[in-house]
Design an enzyme around this catalytic site. Sequence first.
Site, PDB file in Angstrom:
ATOM      1  N   GLU A 240     -43.726  -8.556   2.304  1.00  8.29           N
ATOM      2  CA  GLU A 240     -44.092  -9.891   2.866  1.00  8.29           C
ATOM      3  C   GLU A 240     -44.127 -10.942   1.470  1.00  8.29           C
ATOM      4  OE1 GLU A 240     -45.362  -7.164   3.680  1.00  8.29           O
ATOM      5  OE2 GLU A 240     -45.051  -7.355   5.990  1.00  8.29           O
TER       6      GLU A 240
ATOM      7  N   HIS B  93     -53.776  -6.623  14.421  1.00 12.07           N
ATOM      8  CA  HIS B  93     -52.716  -7.249  15.126  1.00 12.07           C
ATOM      9  C   HIS B  93     -52.980  -8.327  16.108  1.00 12.07           C
ATOM     10  CE1 HIS B  93     -50.954  -3.654  13.513  1.00 12.07           C
ATOM     11  NE2 HIS B  93     -49.804  -4.020  13.646  1.00 12.07           N
TER      12      HIS B  93
END
Lengths: 324, 332
Positions: free
Chosen positions: A57, A126
């Site tokens: 990322e 999540h």
Amino acid sequence: MTFRDAVREGIRDAMRKDARVFLMGEDVGHYGGCFAVSKGLLAEFGPGRIRDTPLMESAFVGAGIGAALGGMKPIVEIMTCNFSLLALDQIMNTAATLLHMSGGQFNVPLVIRMATGGGKQLAAQHSHSLEGWYAHIPGIKVLTPATLEDGYGMLTSALNDPDPVLIFENQTLYNMEGEALVNPGAVDIAKARVRREGKDVSIFTYGASLNKSLDAAATLEKEGISVEVVDLRVLRPLDDATIMASVAKTHRVLIVDEGWRSGGISAEISARIMEQAFYELDKPVTRVCSAEVPMPYAKHLETAALPQVESIIAAIKQLVPDHG
Amino acid sequence: MAKNIRMNAPLPDHDRARQLLHTMVLIRRFEEKCVELYSASKIRGFMHLYIGEEAVATGVIEQLQPDDAIVATYREHGQALAKGMSAGSIMAEMYGKVEGCARGRGGSMHLFDAKTRFCGGNAIVGGGLPLAVGLALADKMQNRKRVTVCFFGEGAVAEGEFHESMNLAALWQLPVLFLCENNLYAMGTALRLTESVTDIAKKGAAYNVESAAVDGMDLLAVSEAAAKAVAHVRECRPYLLECRTYRFRAHSMFDAELYRSKDEVTEWKKRDPITLFFEAMKAASVLSDADFEAVEKEVAKEVDDAVAFAEAGTWEPVSDLTRFVYSEGQRP
Ligand SMILES: Cc1ncc(C[n+]2csc(CCOP(=O)(O)OP(=O)(O)O)c2C)c(N)n1
């Protein structure tokens, strides 16, 4: 047409119009996007412009910043905002600072899209809503589309913006159906929008909580309470004018935010109302936010942790006890 | 101490040798002046000196074209000067004046100059590597034959960004030169205390990135290694060049240097890159003492002028504080 389709069309049209636009992120190509947003784009544009990245990322967000400096218009997709924390350094210390720190020399026309929010039993790594956090950072813009028009249009406008723009797409919205967009285009990314007019109380909300708020308002109307629902749309910069105008109209405020309450965007909005419209208020500002827990997996617990139509209705009834 | 792995580089002619000497001496004298000005409180904040490492920036940047880009760290006065940024704009920046290269918003650690494509001193260790990869990606996607050089210390090699960036640059075959300035210490922590493999150039192999190590005190060796590296990168392939060097001064202005011995520093100073280069040039009759004196004179004037420019500079009005948080008409 779904919200997912609207975002995809936004990406597709931008890529057709401007060769500098490209999409990169984890599984955006061969997999078709973690939420299937980019499905089919690899076949149309090829791997040069639909770039599958390794799991890194920090590096692919940083590479997006560099590519933006180098004259490209990257759309970087981070699967969910939870993973964006691995790129937080690049977003906050580089993308958000570069223009100011360089005395106006290096602007970063970068678009970062990420999924946000809970409701799908994905548990505590999540499901969180971090858009309010990101709204803390000067130098970036934070968009939270909640309609098909904004799903398409905000992406278009973000690509036209000279500075870094973060778009938070609530995961529960991807399957939302709506009228097919006719001649879709750019939308303003500075203003909140009144989605439903009302006179007794104002709800300020955004993202997936918009539909819940509209549902609550429809129910309450039958009980004689007229609720105004304002879709904030943009969390940074906040549209104070639209917020204060609604406060001046209804004199009662409920803020509905899927983020946590402490130090969140709801606290910021409340503080601004105190600063700018305190004497307009008939009642203290009220909030419905997510419970201050890591998001649980079990359905009943998750439901209890998130803002719901019922909790919104209950809060409004507290604010407007003398209705009817 | 770095082994002398000098590659018998061909002798430069007089003009080139003089230019190289000029750059190194400029960096040295400029920074010595900075120390004075720091003591006089004209310069504040963190300031990291490059003294001892001049051959690296000088040798590498000599091999670049004007439109090649540099991404650097907080220890970037040398790279900025070598890339051709004016000493005055750098000094004014350190003074915090609006005439500075970043309007006084960045200071010593954040020098920027769009004209010379100096894309910043980044003060997050490892933070510049992904950015450099992205600049290279933009060049590749737009078929430009430009090179992006990313300078970083050996300390940054431990950060994830190093590994992510090497992988991505190799995977996508991007024109980026990873330039590791191995001065053996990350602040006060020695390389041997932080890396399981201290031979940094070896790490290129893990990512299929061509790599080499060079004696960073030997200007001509650096220059030759950089020429090879830059030629490789210009063909759109990444490269890792480790320059083994040493900083003669403290990490920053706040460092008691408890982690290394005076003897070690003294040993390294015997290999001062300016002296090494000049002595070699003199022995080969390429440069004379008169050249050195002339260079010193020119540099003294440049540094004086830079200080005068900074002194005469003005403060950005506080009313401009919030300018450039967002763009003012820059087109995307
Ligand atoms: C991410 C991050 N961690 C820690 C620091 C504090 N810090 C500044 S310089 C430095 C040492 C870096 O050493 P190296 O990369 O070898 O470069 P050098 O300073 O020797 O040129 C550290 C730990 C920082 N600036 N950024």
